[in-house]
Enzyme design. Sequence first.
Site, short mmCIF file in Angstrom:
data_model
loop_
_atom_site.label_atom_id
_atom_site.label_comp_id
_atom_site.label_asym_id
_atom_site.label_seq_id
_atom_site.Cartn_x
_atom_site.Cartn_y
_atom_site.Cartn_z
N CYS A 291 0.69 -1.62 -0.16
CA CYS A 291 0.25 0.16 0.08
C CYS A 291 0.80 1.29 -0.47
O CYS A 291 0.60 2.02 -0.75
CB CYS A 291 -0.89 -0.21 0.55
SG CYS A 291 -1.90 1.38 0.91
N CYS B 111 -1.51 1.78 -2.95
CA CYS B 111 -2.56 2.66 -2.65
C CYS B 111 -1.71 4.27 -3.33
O CYS B 111 -2.43 5.16 -3.26
CB CYS B 111 -3.26 2.74 -1.13
SG CYS B 111 -3.33 0.38 -0.68
N LYS C 285 0.02 5.52 -5.90
CA LYS C 285 -1.47 5.65 -6.74
C LYS C 285 -1.78 6.35 -6.67
O LYS C 285 -2.20 7.34 -7.86
CB LYS C 285 -1.68 4.54 -7.19
CG LYS C 285 -2.85 4.36 -8.21
CD LYS C 285 -3.88 2.96 -7.22
CE LYS C 285 -5.13 3.52 -6.60
NZ LYS C 285 -5.66 1.95 -5.51
N TYR D 135 -9.46 -3.32 -11.46
CA TYR D 135 -9.27 -2.30 -10.29
C TYR D 135 -8.26 -1.60 -11.19
O TYR D 135 -7.72 -0.57 -11.48
CB TYR D 135 -9.67 -2.09 -9.50
CG TYR D 135 -9.11 -2.15 -8.64
CD1 TYR D 135 -8.02 -1.66 -7.59
CD2 TYR D 135 -8.92 -3.48 -8.10
CE1 TYR D 135 -6.69 -2.57 -6.83
CE2 TYR D 135 -7.95 -4.40 -7.33
CZ TYR D 135 -7.52 -3.69 -6.30
OH TYR D 135 -6.39 -4.22 -5.27
N GLU E 40 -7.34 1.60 -13.06
CA GLU E 40 -6.66 2.62 -12.41
C GLU E 40 -6.20 3.36 -13.34
O GLU E 40 -5.54 4.68 -13.78
CB GLU E 40 -6.77 2.63 -11.39
CG GLU E 40 -7.15 2.66 -10.85
CD GLU E 40 -7.18 1.97 -8.73
OE1 GLU E 40 -8.10 2.07 -7.42
OE2 GLU E 40 -6.34 1.56 -8.80
N HIS F 217 -27.41 21.52 -1.08
CA HIS F 217 -27.56 22.06 -1.92
C HIS F 217 -26.53 23.33 -2.19
O HIS F 217 -26.89 24.14 -1.33
CB HIS F 217 -29.14 22.57 -2.47
CG HIS F 217 -29.38 22.99 -3.24
ND1 HIS F 217 -28.88 21.59 -4.69
CD2 HIS F 217 -29.33 23.87 -4.23
CE1 HIS F 217 -29.77 22.82 -5.88
NE2 HIS F 217 -30.01 23.97 -5.30
N GLU G 200 -26.60 15.36 -2.90
CA GLU G 200 -28.03 15.66 -2.60
C GLU G 200 -28.78 14.55 -3.33
O GLU G 200 -29.53 13.57 -3.10
CB GLU G 200 -28.19 16.43 -2.71
CG GLU G 200 -27.86 17.00 -4.66
CD GLU G 200 -29.19 19.14 -4.01
OE1 GLU G 200 -29.88 19.41 -3.83
OE2 GLU G 200 -28.23 19.78 -5.14
#
Length: 453
Positions: free
Chosen positions: A43, A48, A51, A178, A182, A436, A441
Amino acid sequence: MTEFDYDLFVIGGGSGGVRAARVAAATGARVGLAEDSRMGGTCVIRGCVPKKLMVFASAYRETFDDARAYGWDLTEGPFDWARFSGQLDAELDRLEGVYRKLLNGSGVAIFDLRARLADPHTVVLADGRKITAKHILIATGGRPVRPDLPNAQLGMVSDDIFQMKQLPRSILIVGGGYIACEFAGILNGLGVAVTQFYRGAQILRGFDDEARGLIAEMMGEKGVDLHLGTDILEMAPATDGAIRVVGSNGSDRTYDAVLFATGRTPNTTGLGLEDLGVALGRQGEIVVDAYSQTNIPSVFAIGDVTNRVTLTPVAIREAMAFVETVFHGNPTPVDHALIPSAVFTQPEFGTVGLSEEAARAQEPVEIYATSFRPMQTAFAGRADRVMMKLVVSQATRKVLGCHIVAPQAGEMIQLAGIAIKMGATKEDFDRTVAVHPTMSEELVTMKTPVRMA
């Protein structure tokens, strides 16, 4: 009574192993840890963290374009890979230092050597030293693998990306998971001509169909040349260091580089597990029970080496549960249910719970979904679309799954994951006042299902 050198010996200095060592040491246990590579594991050093920093770097190209639409006068220069990679290396060095400092501060003895098991309570270091421990924890993670293909050694794997001396002008990325998707977005954003082959019918297998369809569409819009149902038939060296690739789609092209993102395998080779009789699964993973214990009572394993849920935060949770079970005498199974996760594609994808396909195979469901152009990029004239989706049980009204394709989807899904983990119903979402104007939302304003299944 047998006296051991340590109460716990950890093999592996990644996120899971370091967390287990530190927390166990905090109980007063004598703890040792062996790591034959850089502290921090996949990682921090090869996954992670670097990356995500590359994701940030690659996104600035569109940010510059948007800024002009918002009235900023900018002159865009070329991306400087050497400058970025130098800063990236410095940051990884800093983080590795942090990990070492944390271990030293916790009183954990560090051995910068490879270790293997000799018996249920003994590890042998690469220099021949033998160390005994009451408990041994294996947290050696996983590694990327190349496919069984002639000349596959010409291609890179994900570990190699961070060591590139310069950016290629063109690259073929093989895979549809993934990691492949990515890096397709990252390298495309940095100005590399990206082609992607995936042998399946759609990228991101196992994720929600509607979400992955939108991601594939947007990747194409942004410039990734994606070929589905396509694999490599042949690859060979070409002139000037290029690689010639013949694809099953009839293509015959040369690329400056090829990246294989076709899978990972648990790091169990050379640990002495077979000789000790530690049970391994079909993919070489260490088989453990709900408490991360192997069939050898003194030996435990956590993280990617067990191939349960291969995510860094999961390895850390498994480490905490291990310490609670073994050093606090409170048997604590690992909870692998409803884990939020993010895929840092471009656009980003956040998901928690069941996909629409998995949910409707389980029970009757209602689907609430919307897709629209977000305010920020619509103003700048970009065609980007986002998606918000809730999968709801007809019987219990619980939200079984939430899927978000949007900028900062990972940030949003973390908070949605709390509600879904607590068992929130669709009506709980409806009772929440919208913030908002935001993209998120829409999660609390969708009143009518788009379909029932």
